[in-house]
Design an enzyme around this catalytic site. Structure first.
Site, mmCIF file in Angstrom:
data_model
loop_
_atom_site.group_PDB
_atom_site.id
_atom_site.type_symbol
_atom_site.label_atom_id
_atom_site.label_comp_id
_atom_site.label_asym_id
_atom_site.label_seq_id
_atom_site.Cartn_x
_atom_site.Cartn_y
_atom_site.Cartn_z
ATOM 1 N N HIS A 101 118.402 -52.004 2.348
ATOM 2 C CA HIS A 101 117.730 -53.147 1.718
ATOM 3 C C HIS A 101 116.506 -52.657 0.948
ATOM 4 O O HIS A 101 115.812 -51.734 1.405
ATOM 5 C CB HIS A 101 117.313 -54.165 2.783
ATOM 6 C CG HIS A 101 116.899 -55.477 2.196
ATOM 7 N ND1 HIS A 101 115.674 -55.656 1.591
ATOM 8 C CD2 HIS A 101 117.562 -56.652 2.075
ATOM 9 C CE1 HIS A 101 115.596 -56.898 1.133
ATOM 10 N NE2 HIS A 101 116.735 -57.525 1.409
ATOM 11 N N GLU A 170 121.968 -56.469 -4.863
ATOM 12 C CA GLU A 170 120.746 -57.284 -4.780
ATOM 13 C C GLU A 170 119.719 -56.734 -5.759
ATOM 14 O O GLU A 170 118.978 -55.795 -5.409
ATOM 15 C CB GLU A 170 120.139 -57.196 -3.370
ATOM 16 C CG GLU A 170 120.908 -57.901 -2.310
ATOM 17 C CD GLU A 170 119.985 -58.417 -1.190
ATOM 18 O OE1 GLU A 170 120.165 -59.559 -0.787
ATOM 19 O OE2 GLU A 170 119.092 -57.682 -0.752
#
Ligand code: PGA
Length: 253
Positions: A101, A170
């Site tokens: 992430h 993302e």
């Protein structure tokens, strides 16, 4: 829209307390009631490490799987103060783990470390939600494809079990910003990730591809026309059962 199973994965980040099992309970109640929908969707909630064991004891759900948001790169026990390994998380009840992430990359996770983490998670038979994405600056400099390429090439190997990996695209600039890519841009990127993966590893077995970044009940519908998109990684909106359920409802409207 195809009938293929779509993934709706919540990322609670550093939020959540014991009482929040109620959020999961409500989502479970919704899934239980929605006979038609539940065959089409796979719900996964990635919660803080402190809650995983409690939640999996508290909620026995056929429709919701639980995951966590990071792990140490060393797979078992070791002298790593303050860290938690994939095997410990697995024992505590995690089935999925988010790795790579951008918030963890920001705190020092390099592609090299992420690759080790992916390997240790796969060895523990966890499913990996592997995040990739460019910053706003990289997008402006038209470096998106280069960044994605490097992240995939340096974190994944052909021998990794692609059935246990989900790639979440993302873009860093879209996380928590209420900005999402244009549908046609996103389609191009999804296609690109798939074809790059296919070519570099010379394989037909491509991981599921998700989109993440400011997904909410208002914009979810616009993503339903994107082909080859297998689901969503949802941050802020997964912390409220109402917002999360509205995303599910609106996607299938
Ligand atoms: P967001 O976060 O939905 O709040 O933008 C997504 C994520 O960080 O995974």
């Amino acid at each position: 829209m195809t009938n293929k199973l779509k993934f709706f994965i919540g990322n609670w980040k550093m939020f959540g307390d014991f009482g929040d099992y109620k959020i999961i309970k409500r989502i479970n109640f919704f899934a239980n009631r929605s006979r038609k929908l539940r065959k089409k969707m796979k719900i996964i909630l990635c919660v803080p490490n402190t809650l995983i064991y409690y939640f999996q004891k508290k909620i026995k759900s056929r429709f919701i799987s639980l995951g966590v948001q990071n792990c140490h790169h060393y797979e078992n026990y070791g002298p790593y103060t303050g860290s938690i390994s994939a095997s410990m998380l697995k024992k505590a009840g995690a089935k999925y783990v988010i790795l790579g992430h951008s918030e963890n990359r920001h705190e020092g996770d390099t592609n090299k470390i992420i690759k080790k983490k992916i390997l240790s998670a796969l060895n523990q038979k966890l499913y990996v939600i592997f995040c990739i994405g460019e910053t706003f600056d990289e997008k402006k400099r038209k470096k998106t494809f280069n960044v994605l390429k490097k992240q995939i090439k340096n974190c994944i190997e052909k021998k990794f079990n692609s059935n246990r990996i989900l790639i979440a695209y993302e873009p860093v600039w879209s996380i928590g910003s209420n900005k999402v890519p244009k549908v046609n841009e996103l389609q191009i990127i999804i296609n690109y990730i798939k074809s790059y993966y296919r070519n570099i590893f010379r394989t037909k077995k491509i991981p599921k591809i998700l989109y993440g970044g400011s997904v909410n009940h208002k914009n979810i519908r616009s993503f339903s026309s994107i082909s080859g998109l297998d689901g969503f990684l949802i941050g802020g909106a997964s912390r409220s059962s109402k917002k999360f359920i509205d995303i599910l409802i609106n996607y299938y409207k």
